[in-house]
Design an enzyme around this catalytic site. Structure first.
Site, PDB file in Angstrom:
ATOM      1  N   HIS A 110     119.137  26.131 -21.724  1.00  0.00           N
ATOM      2  CA  HIS A 110     118.795  25.427 -22.959  1.00  0.00           C
ATOM      3  C   HIS A 110     117.331  24.954 -22.938  1.00  0.00           C
ATOM      4  O   HIS A 110     117.074  23.748 -22.853  1.00  0.00           O
ATOM      5  CB  HIS A 110     119.722  24.207 -23.127  1.00  0.00           C
ATOM      6  CG  HIS A 110     121.188  24.515 -23.236  1.00  0.00           C
ATOM      7  ND1 HIS A 110     122.176  23.547 -23.129  1.00  0.00           N
ATOM      8  CD2 HIS A 110     121.842  25.678 -23.451  1.00  0.00           C
ATOM      9  CE1 HIS A 110     123.371  24.102 -23.273  1.00  0.00           C
ATOM     10  NE2 HIS A 110     123.200  25.406 -23.457  1.00  0.00           N
ATOM     11  N   HIS A 130     121.988  31.915 -18.695  1.00  0.00           N
ATOM     12  CA  HIS A 130     121.923  31.239 -19.993  1.00  0.00           C
ATOM     13  C   HIS A 130     121.475  29.810 -19.736  1.00  0.00           C
ATOM     14  O   HIS A 130     121.978  29.151 -18.830  1.00  0.00           O
ATOM     15  CB  HIS A 130     123.299  31.253 -20.674  1.00  0.00           C
ATOM     16  CG  HIS A 130     123.428  30.214 -21.751  1.00  0.00           C
ATOM     17  ND1 HIS A 130     122.565  30.160 -22.830  1.00  0.00           N
ATOM     18  CD2 HIS A 130     124.283  29.171 -21.905  1.00  0.00           C
ATOM     19  CE1 HIS A 130     122.895  29.141 -23.592  1.00  0.00           C
ATOM     20  NE2 HIS A 130     123.931  28.514 -23.057  1.00  0.00           N
ATOM     21  N   GLU A 186     131.033  30.756 -21.096  1.00  0.00           N
ATOM     22  CA  GLU A 186     130.254  31.877 -21.658  1.00  0.00           C
ATOM     23  C   GLU A 186     130.544  33.187 -20.920  1.00  0.00           C
ATOM     24  O   GLU A 186     129.779  34.151 -21.038  1.00  0.00           O
ATOM     25  CB  GLU A 186     128.741  31.572 -21.613  1.00  0.00           C
ATOM     26  CG  GLU A 186     128.307  30.335 -22.367  1.00  0.00           C
ATOM     27  CD  GLU A 186     128.408  30.448 -23.896  1.00  0.00           C
ATOM     28  OE1 GLU A 186     128.816  31.507 -24.394  1.00  0.00           O
ATOM     29  OE2 GLU A 186     128.100  29.450 -24.562  1.00  0.00           O
ATOM     30  N   HIS A 246     120.734  26.985 -29.964  1.00  0.00           N
ATOM     31  CA  HIS A 246     121.563  26.785 -28.777  1.00  0.00           C
ATOM     32  C   HIS A 246     120.791  26.991 -27.467  1.00  0.00           C
ATOM     33  O   HIS A 246     120.774  26.114 -26.613  1.00  0.00           O
ATOM     34  CB  HIS A 246     122.791  27.712 -28.842  1.00  0.00           C
ATOM     35  CG  HIS A 246     123.715  27.592 -27.672  1.00  0.00           C
ATOM     36  ND1 HIS A 246     124.980  28.125 -27.653  1.00  0.00           N
ATOM     37  CD2 HIS A 246     123.559  27.019 -26.452  1.00  0.00           C
ATOM     38  CE1 HIS A 246     125.565  27.865 -26.506  1.00  0.00           C
ATOM     39  NE2 HIS A 246     124.722  27.207 -25.757  1.00  0.00           N
TER      40      HIS A 246
HETATM   41  P1  13P Z   1     129.845  25.973 -19.263  1.00  0.00           P
HETATM   42  O1  13P Z   1     129.839  24.608 -18.618  1.00  0.00           O
HETATM   43  O2  13P Z   1     131.224  26.413 -19.651  1.00  0.00           O
HETATM   44  O3  13P Z   1     129.130  26.978 -18.380  1.00  0.00           O
HETATM   45  O4  13P Z   1     129.073  25.884 -20.640  1.00  0.00           O
HETATM   46  C1  13P Z   1     127.744  25.460 -20.714  1.00  0.00           C
HETATM   47  C2  13P Z   1     127.018  26.036 -21.876  1.00  0.00           C
HETATM   48  O5  13P Z   1     125.814  25.979 -21.914  1.00  0.00           O
HETATM   49  C3  13P Z   1     127.798  26.680 -22.977  1.00  0.00           C
HETATM   50  O6  13P Z   1     126.959  27.382 -23.834  1.00  0.00           O
HETATM   51 ZN    ZN Z   2     124.851  26.765 -23.737  1.00  0.00          ZN
END
Ligand code: 13P
Ligand code: ZN
Length: 269
Positions: free
Chosen positions: A144, A142, A119, A214
């Site tokens: 989840h 970022h 990302e 996401h």
């Molecule tokens: P990475 O392992 O490349 O950081 O990706 C994790 C992720 O949440 C992608 O949206």
């Molecule tokens: Zn992600």
């Protein structure tokens, strides 16, 4: 091998805070496998000796030209690396990069040649804009968060400020500590420049943006500040869902109660 953190207490403290937040992401159940990523602009913490450190990777393209990033340094979570591992060993699960003079590529300088997160386009585009604006925000996160992602599967919630109003009305703290609310980025391929562009647009108005189906992406003064904003929004989402699970639609605080809060806390909206 000597770590870049040795003899650099300010940098060590910063990376320590990143590791602490990585642990919280995992404990919250928001970081399955390699899920989520963190980048922090650490340029202010880089001394002359560090500036002269040689590259330990080949030159890698960012995929965009980001003119305000010339000569800047970032700590980046490694792609495919786990937050729960980063919490214990941040320099094995992330790396320090230097943006080259073309503003379109970078090299890794420490500690190990760990490839930065997929990302990176979103993270660096946001840092570029923050520097352009003279902002003192240094961190982007970022992750989840389960309940917020669940809510993003309902089209009715994806209209502008629909979720913001629901989440603010669940508990008084949310509007106080996330006063700009939650932006919405429509679904786009993870790691894509399209996702980076949508994120950038929403972060002009908000500190946190929901990536449909996401996750969320937040900017903050530091990594703890970015985490806190996601955490208060997630708490509100949990309260909403708990009420729904008990079989009723939560009332939410009234318009009047929200107005009173905005006045007392001198909030922008
Ligand atoms: P990475 O392992 O490349 O950081 O990706 C994790 C992720 O949440 C992608 O949206
Ligand atoms: Zn992600």
């Amino acid at each position: 091998m000597k770590s870049i953190l040795e003899g650099r207490p300010a940098l060590e403290k910063e990376v320590g805070q990143i590791a602490e937040v990585a642990g919280y992401l995992w404990q919250n159940g928001w970081a399955e496998r390699n899920g989520g990523n963190i980048t922090v602009n650490i340029t202010e913490l880089i001394d002359d000796e560090t500036r002269s450190l040689p590259a330990i990777s080949e030159v890698k393209a960012i995929g965009e030209i980001l003119p305000h990033l010339k000569g800047k340094y970032f700590y980046c979570k490694g792609t495919g690396k786990r937050m729960r591992d980063l919490a214990r060993r941040p320099m094995e699960n992330g790396s320090v990069i230097r943006i080259l003079d073309d503003c379109a590529s970078y090299v890794i300088i420490a500690d190990n040649p760990v490839q930065p997160t997929s990302e990176l386009p979103s993270h660096l585009a946001v840092h570029n804009r923050l520097i352009e604006k003279g902002s003192n925000y240094k961190a982007t996160v970022h992750t989840h968060p389960i309940e917020l992602i669940a809510m993003s599967h309902n089209k009715a919630f994806m209209g502008k400020d629909v979720l913001t109003k629901i989440l603010w009305s669940m508990i008084p703290e949310t509007i106080a500590f996330c006063p700009l609310g939650l932006g919405i980025a429509p679904y786009a391929l993870p790691g894509s420049v399209e996702l980076a562009k949508a994120t950038l647009k929403e972060l002009e108005e908000y500190d946190v943006v929901l990536w449909e189906k996401h996750g969320v992406f937040a900017k903050g003064l530091d990594v703890m500040d970015a985490f806190d904003q996601i955490d208060v929004l997630s708490k509100s989402a949990k309260i909403y869902l708990d009420a729904k699970c008990m079989g009723f639609e939560p009332d939410g605080m009234t318009e009047e109660q929200m107005k009173e809060l905005s006045e007392v806390f001198h909030l922008p909206k």
